[in-house]
Design an enzyme around this catalytic site. Structure first.
Site, PDB file in Angstrom:
ATOM      1  N   ALA A 168       0.825  -1.213   0.000  1.00 46.47           N
ATOM      2  CA  ALA A 168       0.000   0.000   0.000  1.00 46.47           C
ATOM      3  C   ALA A 168       0.862   1.268   0.000  1.00 46.47           C
ATOM      4  CB  ALA A 168      -0.945  -0.025   1.199  1.00 46.47           C
ATOM      5  N   ALA A 169       1.686   1.410   1.031  1.00 53.32           N
ATOM      6  CA  ALA A 169       2.449   2.658   1.178  1.00 53.32           C
ATOM      7  C   ALA A 169       3.463   2.827   0.046  1.00 53.32           C
ATOM      8  CB  ALA A 169       3.157   2.672   2.534  1.00 53.32           C
ATOM      9  N   ARG A 217       3.906  11.823  -9.862  1.00 51.54           N
ATOM     10  CA  ARG A 217       3.045  12.996 -10.071  1.00 51.54           C
ATOM     11  C   ARG A 217       3.805  14.287  -9.749  1.00 51.54           C
ATOM     12  NH1 ARG A 217      -1.261   9.848  -8.161  1.00 51.54           N
ATOM     13  NH2 ARG A 217      -1.089  10.676  -6.048  1.00 51.54           N
ATOM     14  N   GLU A 262      10.508  -5.124  -3.938  1.00 55.31           N
ATOM     15  CA  GLU A 262       9.552  -5.867  -3.100  1.00 55.31           C
ATOM     16  C   GLU A 262      10.068  -7.292  -2.928  1.00 55.31           C
ATOM     17  OE1 GLU A 262       6.707  -5.587  -1.151  1.00 55.31           O
ATOM     18  OE2 GLU A 262       7.148  -7.714  -0.925  1.00 55.31           O
ATOM     19  N   SER A 280       1.157  -4.295  -4.585  1.00 55.77           N
ATOM     20  CA  SER A 280      -0.069  -3.485  -4.645  1.00 55.77           C
ATOM     21  C   SER A 280      -1.359  -4.287  -4.474  1.00 55.77           C
ATOM     22  CB  SER A 280      -0.113  -2.731  -5.982  1.00 55.77           C
ATOM     23  OG  SER A 280      -1.057  -1.681  -5.918  1.00 55.77           O
ATOM     24  N   CYS A 299      -6.411  -5.971   3.251  1.00 55.44           N
ATOM     25  CA  CYS A 299      -7.692  -5.975   3.974  1.00 55.44           C
ATOM     26  C   CYS A 299      -8.636  -7.059   3.457  1.00 55.44           C
ATOM     27  CB  CYS A 299      -8.384  -4.625   3.828  1.00 55.44           C
ATOM     28  SG  CYS A 299      -7.280  -3.248   4.047  1.00 55.44           S
TER      29      CYS A 299
HETATM   30  C1  LIG Z   1      -5.884  -9.596   7.356  1.00 58.11           C
HETATM   31  C2  LIG Z   1      -5.727  -8.113   7.298  1.00 58.11           C
HETATM   32  C3  LIG Z   1      -6.852  -7.301   7.260  1.00 58.11           C
HETATM   33  C4  LIG Z   1      -6.723  -5.917   7.217  1.00 58.11           C
HETATM   34  N1  LIG Z   1      -7.850  -5.162   7.183  1.00 58.11           N
HETATM   35  C5  LIG Z   1      -7.746  -3.812   7.116  1.00 58.11           C
HETATM   36  C6  LIG Z   1      -8.902  -2.987   7.035  1.00 58.11           C
HETATM   37  O1  LIG Z   1     -10.022  -3.486   7.018  1.00 58.11           O
HETATM   38  N2  LIG Z   1      -8.717  -1.645   6.968  1.00 58.11           N
HETATM   39  C7  LIG Z   1      -7.474  -1.070   6.963  1.00 58.11           C
HETATM   40  O2  LIG Z   1      -7.352   0.150   6.886  1.00 58.11           O
HETATM   41  N3  LIG Z   1      -6.358  -1.841   7.036  1.00 58.11           N
HETATM   42  C8  LIG Z   1      -6.463  -3.186   7.112  1.00 58.11           C
HETATM   43  N4  LIG Z   1      -5.345  -3.957   7.185  1.00 58.11           N
HETATM   44  C9  LIG Z   1      -4.034  -3.293   7.255  1.00 58.11           C
HETATM   45  C10 LIG Z   1      -3.477  -2.939   5.879  1.00 58.11           C
HETATM   46  O3  LIG Z   1      -3.491  -4.062   5.026  1.00 58.11           O
HETATM   47  C11 LIG Z   1      -2.068  -2.456   6.113  1.00 58.11           C
HETATM   48  O4  LIG Z   1      -2.154  -1.276   6.905  1.00 58.11           O
HETATM   49  C12 LIG Z   1      -1.351  -2.119   4.831  1.00 58.11           C
HETATM   50  O5  LIG Z   1      -1.146  -3.277   4.076  1.00 58.11           O
HETATM   51  C13 LIG Z   1      -0.012  -1.526   5.184  1.00 58.11           C
HETATM   52  O6  LIG Z   1       0.619  -1.255   3.985  1.00 58.11           O
HETATM   53  P1  LIG Z   1       2.169  -1.010   3.941  1.00 58.11           P
HETATM   54  O7  LIG Z   1       2.516  -0.773   2.516  1.00 58.11           O
HETATM   55  O8  LIG Z   1       2.543   0.018   4.940  1.00 58.11           O
HETATM   56  O9  LIG Z   1       2.824  -2.351   4.488  1.00 58.11           O
HETATM   57  P2  LIG Z   1       2.708  -3.925   3.986  1.00 58.11           P
HETATM   58  O10 LIG Z   1       1.384  -4.137   3.401  1.00 58.11           O
HETATM   59  O11 LIG Z   1       3.136  -4.667   5.151  1.00 58.11           O
HETATM   60  O12 LIG Z   1       3.791  -3.927   2.856  1.00 58.11           O
HETATM   61  C14 LIG Z   1       5.168  -3.828   3.116  1.00 58.11           C
HETATM   62  C15 LIG Z   1       5.904  -4.628   2.076  1.00 58.11           C
HETATM   63  O13 LIG Z   1       7.301  -4.398   2.247  1.00 58.11           O
HETATM   64  C16 LIG Z   1       7.987  -5.567   1.890  1.00 58.11           C
HETATM   65  N5  LIG Z   1       9.313  -5.557   2.492  1.00 58.11           N
HETATM   66  C17 LIG Z   1       9.607  -5.581   3.818  1.00 58.11           C
HETATM   67  N6  LIG Z   1      10.939  -5.584   3.993  1.00 58.11           N
HETATM   68  C18 LIG Z   1      11.497  -5.558   2.742  1.00 58.11           C
HETATM   69  C19 LIG Z   1      12.836  -5.580   2.265  1.00 58.11           C
HETATM   70  N7  LIG Z   1      13.888  -5.568   3.100  1.00 58.11           N
HETATM   71  N8  LIG Z   1      13.057  -5.553   0.924  1.00 58.11           N
HETATM   72  C20 LIG Z   1      11.996  -5.543   0.057  1.00 58.11           C
HETATM   73  N9  LIG Z   1      10.715  -5.546   0.459  1.00 58.11           N
HETATM   74  C21 LIG Z   1      10.464  -5.543   1.779  1.00 58.11           C
HETATM   75  C22 LIG Z   1       7.122  -6.688   2.469  1.00 58.11           C
HETATM   76  O14 LIG Z   1       7.376  -7.903   1.776  1.00 58.11           O
HETATM   77  C23 LIG Z   1       5.715  -6.146   2.220  1.00 58.11           C
HETATM   78  O15 LIG Z   1       5.171  -6.692   1.039  1.00 58.11           O
HETATM   79  C24 LIG Z   1      -5.433  -5.342   7.206  1.00 58.11           C
HETATM   80  C25 LIG Z   1      -4.289  -6.148   7.222  1.00 58.11           C
HETATM   81  C26 LIG Z   1      -4.432  -7.523   7.256  1.00 58.11           C
HETATM   82  C27 LIG Z   1      -3.199  -8.390   7.260  1.00 58.11           C
END
Ligand SMILES: Cc1cc2nc3c(=O)[nH]c(=O)nc-3n(C[C@H](O)[C@H](O)[C@H](O)COP(=O)(O)OP(=O)(O)OC[C@H]3O[C@@H](n4cnc5c(N)ncnc54)[C@H](O)[C@@H]3O)c2cc1C
Length: 259
Positions: A12-13, A23, A34, A40, A44
């Protein structure tokens, strides 16, 4: 020279940061590393993928018009380069490079940057319970975790599931397993469910509703250890009040037993 924006983490982030970087500066060379195989996706939706409400994993990673957001989508539509299965291992801040390894081939590569964005997400908190390393015990954070659990459920060998912790994800998984016909027990250390988001009075109401559906809810109860078979498969969850055995009946199917 074009600015190099390097992003570690592509869910996500990371993907949002990539799109925003383009942009702000259309000429920037934006790259995502990744370590997993998919970028992507909507984490949730994972419980709904496991419950089979979402049948195809592509739905978790598609745009509103059904285009899968994979590496070629990011290249062609966003002008962003994505390297999947690529784990960043070291940041050299003096030289401004990230050293990474391809998780399948072991190939090492350096990625230079002007701006570095860390979007590596979190890790599940695994409580220090004896036996948590046994087979058949899962955490759910990534889509790969979702595949593992769904595959296991699809093998139809899962009769009973114990969820440790009644937070939002735990309760979503209780619902997912319930919909798959699995006998579900939730064990929560605090006195009501959803303790981080509900007050006690509302938590008790929610627990009553869930219990009426046929999900066993044990609050004010702590998991002490997990015990397994000789070949390391989970068989029992021991709490401070009871023993939850893996052999249980499918709801409405008293003749069957299994894990
Ligand atoms: C079951 C479940 C249900 C959820 N339901 C909700 C909801 O209803 N509403 C809501 O707002 N949020 C929900 N969330 C939370 C939401 O999915 C997360 O907040 C969001 O995915 C966070 O995104 P992110 O990009 O910060 O981190 P992540 O999704 O954790 O992505 C980080 C990525 O970085 C990669 N990474 C880490 N270290 C390295 C490295 N050294 N080199 C390369 N890649 C690396 C990882 O492999 C991972 O793919 C839920 C989460 C889960 C698991």
């Amino acid at each position: 020279m074009n600015k190099k924006v390097l992003i570690i983490g592509g869910v996500a982030a990371g993907c949002k940061a990539a799109a925003r970087s383009k942009r702000l500066d259309a000429e920037a060379e934006v790259t995502i590393l990744e370590k997993g195989g998919i970028v992507s996706y909507g984490g949730c939706g994972l419980p709904y993928f496991i419950s089979d409400v979402i049948k195809d994993e592509k739905e978790l990673m598609s745009t509103a018009i059904g285009v899968v957001r994979d590496a070629s989508y990011f290249k062609n539509v966003k002008g962003v380069t994505v390297h999947i299965n690529t784990c960043a291992e070291e940041i050299d801040r003096q030289k401004k490079v990230v050293k990474a390894v391809h998780v399948a081939t072991g190939e090492r590569k350096e990625f230079p940057y002007d701006k570095l964005i860390l979007a590596v997400g979190g890790e599940p908190v695994i409580p220090p319970i004896e036996g948590v390393q046994l087979r058949g015990i899962y955490t759910l954070r990534t889509i790969e975790d979702g595949f593992k659990i769904k595959t296991r459920v699809a093998e139809k060998s899962v009769r009973k599931a114990v969820i440790v912790g009644s937070g939002l994800i735990g309760m979503e998984m209780a619902e997912a397993f319930y919909h798959r016909g699995i006998d579900v027990t939730v064990v929560e250390m605090l006195d009501w469910i959803y303790p981080a988001v509900l007050d006690k009075d509302m938590g008790l109401l929610a627990a009553r509703y869930v219990s009426q559906k046929g999900i066993h809810v044990y609050t004010g109860e702590k998991v002490l250890r997990c015990e397994g078979s000789k070949d390391g498969l989970i068989q029992r969850v021991i709490t401070d009040k009871r023993e939850l055995k893996s052999r249980a009946c499918h709801r409405g199917d008293p003749g069957h037993s299994g894990e």
